[in-house]
Design a protein around this motif. Sequence first.
Motif, PDB file in Angstrom:
ATOM      1  N   VAL A  28     -11.680  67.477  53.666  1.00  0.00           N
ATOM      2  CA  VAL A  28     -11.463  66.666  52.465  1.00  0.00           C
ATOM      3  C   VAL A  28     -10.944  67.542  51.330  1.00  0.00           C
ATOM      4  O   VAL A  28      -9.984  67.172  50.635  1.00  0.00           O
ATOM      5  CB  VAL A  28     -12.757  65.930  52.045  1.00  0.00           C
ATOM      6  N   VAL A  29     -11.521  68.708  51.140  1.00  0.00           N
ATOM      7  CA  VAL A  29     -11.055  69.631  50.097  1.00  0.00           C
ATOM      8  C   VAL A  29      -9.599  70.016  50.358  1.00  0.00           C
ATOM      9  O   VAL A  29      -8.778  70.047  49.437  1.00  0.00           O
ATOM     10  CB  VAL A  29     -11.952  70.885  50.005  1.00  0.00           C
ATOM     11  N   ASP A  30      -9.265  70.293  51.612  1.00  0.00           N
ATOM     12  CA  ASP A  30      -7.878  70.633  51.951  1.00  0.00           C
ATOM     13  C   ASP A  30      -6.925  69.496  51.607  1.00  0.00           C
ATOM     14  O   ASP A  30      -5.834  69.725  51.085  1.00  0.00           O
ATOM     15  CB  ASP A  30      -7.748  70.984  53.435  1.00  0.00           C
ATOM     16  N   HIS A  31      -7.327  68.249  51.874  1.00  0.00           N
ATOM     17  CA  HIS A  31      -6.462  67.105  51.574  1.00  0.00           C
ATOM     18  C   HIS A  31      -6.319  66.898  50.064  1.00  0.00           C
ATOM     19  O   HIS A  31      -5.234  66.604  49.574  1.00  0.00           O
ATOM     20  CB  HIS A  31      -7.000  65.838  52.227  1.00  0.00           C
ATOM     21  N   VAL A  32      -7.417  67.033  49.345  1.00  0.00           N
ATOM     22  CA  VAL A  32      -7.384  66.843  47.889  1.00  0.00           C
ATOM     23  C   VAL A  32      -6.529  67.913  47.229  1.00  0.00           C
ATOM     24  O   VAL A  32      -5.746  67.630  46.320  1.00  0.00           O
ATOM     25  CB  VAL A  32      -8.813  66.860  47.298  1.00  0.00           C
ATOM     26  N   THR A  33      -6.647  69.152  47.673  1.00  0.00           N
ATOM     27  CA  THR A  33      -5.946  70.261  47.035  1.00  0.00           C
ATOM     28  C   THR A  33      -4.604  70.573  47.675  1.00  0.00           C
ATOM     29  O   THR A  33      -3.976  71.563  47.317  1.00  0.00           O
ATOM     30  CB  THR A  33      -6.819  71.525  47.024  1.00  0.00           C
ATOM     31  N   SER A  34      -4.154  69.716  48.580  1.00  0.00           N
ATOM     32  CA  SER A  34      -2.840  69.923  49.176  1.00  0.00           C
ATOM     33  C   SER A  34      -1.768  69.785  48.105  1.00  0.00           C
ATOM     34  O   SER A  34      -2.027  69.295  47.001  1.00  0.00           O
ATOM     35  CB  SER A  34      -2.593  68.914  50.298  1.00  0.00           C
ATOM     36  N   ARG A  35      -0.570  70.166  48.428  1.00  0.00           N
ATOM     37  CA  ARG A  35       0.516  70.142  47.449  1.00  0.00           C
ATOM     38  C   ARG A  35       0.660  68.767  46.802  1.00  0.00           C
ATOM     39  O   ARG A  35       0.884  68.652  45.603  1.00  0.00           O
ATOM     40  CB  ARG A  35       1.823  70.536  48.119  1.00  0.00           C
ATOM     41  N   TRP A  36       0.541  67.703  47.583  1.00  0.00           N
ATOM     42  CA  TRP A  36       0.763  66.360  47.055  1.00  0.00           C
ATOM     43  C   TRP A  36      -0.522  65.592  46.812  1.00  0.00           C
ATOM     44  O   TRP A  36      -0.525  64.620  46.065  1.00  0.00           O
ATOM     45  CB  TRP A  36       1.697  65.586  47.968  1.00  0.00           C
ATOM     46  N   GLY A  37      -1.629  65.987  47.407  1.00  0.00           N
ATOM     47  CA  GLY A  37      -2.890  65.277  47.246  1.00  0.00           C
ATOM     48  C   GLY A  37      -3.349  65.215  45.806  1.00  0.00           C
ATOM     49  O   GLY A  37      -3.797  64.166  45.323  1.00  0.00           O
ATOM     50  N   VAL A  38      -3.242  66.312  45.107  1.00  0.00           N
ATOM     51  CA  VAL A  38      -3.642  66.370  43.697  1.00  0.00           C
ATOM     52  C   VAL A  38      -2.818  65.374  42.888  1.00  0.00           C
ATOM     53  O   VAL A  38      -3.351  64.620  42.075  1.00  0.00           O
ATOM     54  CB  VAL A  38      -3.450  67.801  43.139  1.00  0.00           C
ATOM     55  N   TRP A  39      -1.508  65.352  43.127  1.00  0.00           N
ATOM     56  CA  TRP A  39      -0.631  64.478  42.353  1.00  0.00           C
ATOM     57  C   TRP A  39      -0.891  63.004  42.656  1.00  0.00           C
ATOM     58  O   TRP A  39      -0.803  62.163  41.760  1.00  0.00           O
ATOM     59  CB  TRP A  39       0.835  64.830  42.608  1.00  0.00           C
ATOM     60  N   VAL A  40      -1.211  62.684  43.906  1.00  0.00           N
ATOM     61  CA  VAL A  40      -1.536  61.298  44.254  1.00  0.00           C
ATOM     62  C   VAL A  40      -2.783  60.861  43.499  1.00  0.00           C
ATOM     63  O   VAL A  40      -2.811  59.792  42.882  1.00  0.00           O
ATOM     64  CB  VAL A  40      -1.724  61.130  45.774  1.00  0.00           C
ATOM     65  N   LEU A  41      -3.823  61.673  43.523  1.00  0.00           N
ATOM     66  CA  LEU A  41      -5.066  61.309  42.841  1.00  0.00           C
ATOM     67  C   LEU A  41      -4.859  61.160  41.339  1.00  0.00           C
ATOM     68  O   LEU A  41      -5.395  60.239  40.716  1.00  0.00           O
ATOM     69  CB  LEU A  41      -6.156  62.338  43.135  1.00  0.00           C
TER      70      LEU A  41
END
Length: 123
Positions: A28-41
């Motif tokens: 979950v941390v990897d998905h949230v902090t991925s290049r695009w995950g942060v921007w989606v959130l």
Amino acid sequence: MTGGAQFTQTDAGARYEVFHTDCPARDVVDHVTSRWGVWVLISLRGNALRFYELRESIRGVSEKMLAQTLRALVQDGLVWREVEPTTPPQVTYGLTEFGRDIGEPLTELFDRITRRLPPRSAE
């Protein structure tokens, strides 16, 4: 080791070893902090958006990468997905309660960063 930074207490009392490579919390941390995950959130923090609205709000993301990122965040329970049976289907995404909880500190982080940066020069 019974405590410290690498352990997170859950409601059920189970512990996650977040520094272990097969820990589900690490995914979950990897998905949230991925290049695009942060921007989606961050993009979804204000309101739900349709796929193309979301893509337009995040400049530089390809359809493929946005779809992959959204799929991971939906699986993690951070984002909800609603499909309207139209032709073509209209797909809307928004933050779950968990996603809002995770997105809040990210928004605060970006607010702090932008307050500290020097003013942009007019180009």
